[in-house]
Motif scaffolding. Sequence first.
Motif, PDB file in Angstrom:
ATOM      1  N   CYS A 144       0.500  -1.001  -0.184  1.00  0.00           N
ATOM      2  CA  CYS A 144       0.136   0.352  -0.345  1.00  0.00           C
ATOM      3  C   CYS A 144       1.309   1.353  -0.196  1.00  0.00           C
ATOM      4  N   LEU A 145       2.061   1.080   0.757  1.00  0.00           N
ATOM      5  CA  LEU A 145       2.782   2.952   0.844  1.00  0.00           C
ATOM      6  C   LEU A 145       4.368   2.640  -0.497  1.00  0.00           C
ATOM      7  N   THR A 146       3.949   1.578  -0.766  1.00  0.00           N
ATOM      8  CA  THR A 146       4.862   1.658  -1.794  1.00  0.00           C
ATOM      9  C   THR A 146       4.521   2.861  -3.317  1.00  0.00           C
ATOM     10  N   LEU A 147       2.837   2.260  -3.500  1.00  0.00           N
ATOM     11  CA  LEU A 147       1.992   3.056  -4.121  1.00  0.00           C
ATOM     12  C   LEU A 147       2.237   4.267  -4.379  1.00  0.00           C
ATOM     13  N   LEU A 148       1.519   4.129  -2.383  1.00  0.00           N
ATOM     14  CA  LEU A 148       1.105   5.575  -1.696  1.00  0.00           C
ATOM     15  C   LEU A 148       2.522   6.514  -2.210  1.00  0.00           C
ATOM     16  N   LEU A 149       3.465   6.233  -1.990  1.00  0.00           N
ATOM     17  CA  LEU A 149       4.973   7.106  -1.984  1.00  0.00           C
ATOM     18  C   LEU A 149       4.641   7.288  -3.813  1.00  0.00           C
ATOM     19  N   LYS A 150       4.329   6.528  -4.445  1.00  0.00           N
ATOM     20  CA  LYS A 150       5.295   6.670  -5.846  1.00  0.00           C
ATOM     21  C   LYS A 150       3.799   7.553  -6.685  1.00  0.00           C
ATOM     22  N   HIS A 151       2.500   7.931  -5.830  1.00  0.00           N
ATOM     23  CA  HIS A 151       1.587   8.333  -6.643  1.00  0.00           C
ATOM     24  C   HIS A 151       1.048   9.641  -5.216  1.00  0.00           C
ATOM     25  N   ASN A 152       1.664   9.764  -4.213  1.00  0.00           N
ATOM     26  CA  ASN A 152       1.253  10.822  -3.507  1.00  0.00           C
ATOM     27  C   ASN A 152       2.465  11.383  -2.178  1.00  0.00           C
ATOM     28  N   LYS A 153       3.730  11.180  -2.948  1.00  0.00           N
ATOM     29  CA  LYS A 153       4.621  12.391  -2.766  1.00  0.00           C
ATOM     30  C   LYS A 153       4.833  13.475  -2.019  1.00  0.00           C
ATOM     31  N   ASN A 154       4.170  13.983  -2.909  1.00  0.00           N
ATOM     32  CA  ASN A 154       4.165  15.395  -2.604  1.00  0.00           C
ATOM     33  C   ASN A 154       2.433  15.999  -1.421  1.00  0.00           C
ATOM     34  N   ASP A 155       1.678  14.566  -1.417  1.00  0.00           N
ATOM     35  CA  ASP A 155       0.223  14.599  -0.066  1.00  0.00           C
ATOM     36  C   ASP A 155       0.850  14.316   1.305  1.00  0.00           C
ATOM     37  N   GLU A 156       0.232  15.752   1.833  1.00  0.00           N
ATOM     38  CA  GLU A 156      -0.256  14.809   3.322  1.00  0.00           C
ATOM     39  C   GLU A 156      -0.642  13.925   3.495  1.00  0.00           C
ATOM     40  N   VAL A 157       0.466  12.937   3.827  1.00  0.00           N
ATOM     41  CA  VAL A 157      -0.120  11.647   3.963  1.00  0.00           C
ATOM     42  C   VAL A 157       0.136  10.929   6.209  1.00  0.00           C
TER      43      VAL A 157
END
Length: 275
Positions: A25-38
């Motif tokens: 989950c976090l691998t894809l989240l980092l790929k697509h949303n590195k610059n978003d607030e998580v």
Amino acid sequence: MVVNGKNRIQVVVPVYKAQQATAQCLTLLLKHNKNDEVVIIDDGSDDAAISSMLSDFVSQSPHWQLFVNPENVGFVKTANRGLKLSFGHSLLLNTDTLVSAGWLQRFKECLRHVPDLATATPWSNNAEICSWPDTLQNNPIPTDIDALAGALNQSHQPVYPELPTAVGFCMLITAQAKQKIGYFNEAVFGHGYGEENDYSLRATASGLRNVLVDNAYVAHVGNQSFVELGLQPNQKTMQRLLAIHPEYSELIDDFIKKDPLGTLRQSITDKIGRF
């Protein structure tokens, strides 16, 4: 506490063990949303390997944060902790999900176009009434999730149809919903299951809307998030929900019988295939 802009969304990821699913989950989240607030909240996993993994992910983005519950308090309390970290919009994302390119942008567009919004849910392979291409089914996870998401967004103009309830695997909760009806009911729904249905019905009763983001797609592996607790929907879950909302069964049965999303699902399938 963070104050978000009008259409800014803080993604909240409650974590409890399930290391492999969480890593995916976090691998894809980092790929697509590195610059978003998580915001990642570890619900007392008490596992050095998971702690190290989460810290490593968070270290790769200045916009990501990690919080750790000193003891396991369950999904609902952990989710509420995340929702309260921002005055703005929050998106609860289970760790057994696989996000796609542009998924969060589709939610931001929904915020701009849908008034009185409380919750929003995307299409998924495994999301009950929001399942595509076949409803109420655990459809296969697409081989190329990004290709599917791109085709869906390019070929389909969203209409944001109404839903009787959000589906909790990937659930936007707006700032106005938090301000108007508050948070999940911790006292009744404990570790989880039923809390998103209760929240959605409270939203509808308050005059807010639950919708499908029908140009967004997030895959759902299913039964991996908080799996070590052995949590499963069961008769007790339904009894708790019906004690508060006796109309729920009839509402859902009527939605399933009429299948108002059927034409929409078929239209999308005709345009992009079944993937």
